[in-house]
Design a protein around this motif. Structure first.
Motif, short mmCIF file in Angstrom:
data_model
loop_
_atom_site.label_atom_id
_atom_site.label_comp_id
_atom_site.label_asym_id
_atom_site.label_seq_id
_atom_site.Cartn_x
_atom_site.Cartn_y
_atom_site.Cartn_z
N LEU A 218 25.57 6.01 43.77
CA LEU A 218 25.05 7.06 42.90
C LEU A 218 24.52 8.26 43.67
O LEU A 218 24.30 9.33 43.08
N ALA A 219 24.36 8.12 44.97
CA ALA A 219 23.79 9.21 45.77
C ALA A 219 24.68 10.45 45.77
O ALA A 219 24.18 11.56 45.97
N ASP A 220 25.96 10.29 45.52
CA ASP A 220 26.90 11.41 45.60
C ASP A 220 27.29 12.01 44.26
O ASP A 220 28.21 12.82 44.20
N VAL A 221 26.62 11.59 43.18
CA VAL A 221 26.98 12.09 41.85
C VAL A 221 25.73 12.62 41.13
O VAL A 221 24.61 12.32 41.53
N THR A 222 25.96 13.39 40.08
CA THR A 222 24.85 13.89 39.27
C THR A 222 24.40 12.79 38.32
O THR A 222 25.18 12.32 37.50
N VAL A 223 23.15 12.39 38.46
CA VAL A 223 22.59 11.29 37.67
C VAL A 223 21.43 11.82 36.84
O VAL A 223 20.54 12.50 37.38
N VAL B 226 17.14 7.39 41.87
CA VAL B 226 18.57 7.75 41.88
C VAL B 226 18.86 9.01 41.08
O VAL B 226 19.97 9.54 41.13
N ALA B 227 17.86 9.51 40.36
CA ALA B 227 18.09 10.62 39.42
C ALA B 227 18.12 11.98 40.09
O ALA B 227 17.28 12.30 40.93
N THR B 228 19.10 12.76 39.68
CA THR B 228 19.15 14.18 40.03
C THR B 228 18.22 14.93 39.09
O THR B 228 17.55 15.88 39.48
N HIS B 229 18.20 14.50 37.82
CA HIS B 229 17.37 15.11 36.77
C HIS B 229 16.75 13.99 35.93
O HIS B 229 17.35 12.92 35.78
N VAL B 230 15.59 14.27 35.35
CA VAL B 230 14.93 13.36 34.42
C VAL B 230 14.78 14.09 33.09
O VAL B 230 14.29 15.22 33.05
N VAL B 231 15.22 13.43 32.00
CA VAL B 231 15.11 14.02 30.67
C VAL B 231 14.31 13.07 29.80
O VAL B 231 14.64 11.89 29.68
N GLU B 232 13.25 13.58 29.20
CA GLU B 232 12.41 12.79 28.30
C GLU B 232 13.14 12.61 26.96
O GLU B 232 13.72 13.57 26.45
#
Length: 169
Positions: A95-100, A145-151
């Motif tokens: 997952l390090a190489d993708v947008t998560v 692992v997250a690129t972004h966090v969405v509530e």
């Protein structure tokens, strides 16, 4: 040969809305949607709860790790992972190489969405206590692992998908 990678990978606990939000995103972007839990069911011909009961969690996690690796290598649309997929170090490395995007959900909303009479294998016993324990245990891993966090609390799947569309061009 060009490497294939999902446009976005959704992670989070049960009740976060990963599958629903993935379908909305895929539809709005005109790309395919894939869910590794569905891949496992299709590949084995068995429900996840049956795999847990009949073969054990370790066997399920092996199937899950293989399904995630295959999906990351083959799929270029929106990918939703099962809630426990990030538990395996090899999956976290992939997952390090993708947008998560981590869909964060609080205990109250997770319990409402999952329901108390659920057939999920990790929720045997006191459902609310089990969901709390899973959230406490896994949230730091999702964040790592997250690129972004969405509530997601108090928000509709369409609102969550809209936030993701703003973050992921």
């Amino acid at each position: 040969m060009t490497a294939v990678a999902p446009r976005v990978v959704l992670v989070g606990p049960m009740g976060a809305g990963k599958t629903t939000v993935a379908e909305i995103l895929a539809g709005s972007w005109g790309v395919a949607v894939r869910d590794t839990d569905h891949d496992i069911v299709a590949g084995t011909g068995r429900e996840i709860s049956d795999i847990f009961v009949e073969s054990g969690e370790d066997v399920f996690r092996d199937l899950e790790a293989a399904a995630v690796a295959a999906a990351l290598a083959e799929h270029d649309g929106v990918l939703a992972l099962g809630g426990g997929a990030v538990l395996r170090p090899e999956t976290r490395e992939l997952l390090a190489d993708v947008t998560v995007v981590f869909l964060r959900v609080g205990l109250t909303d997770a319990v409402k969405r999952v329901g108390l009479g659920t057939g999920r294998p990790l929720l045997l016993g006191n459902v609310r206590a089990r969901i709390k324990a899973l959230l406490d245990e896994r949230s730091p891993i999702y964040e790592s692992v997250a690129t972004h966090v969405v509530e997601t609390d108090g928000r509709t799947p369409d609102e969550v998908a809209g936030s993701i569309r703003e973050l992921v061009a």
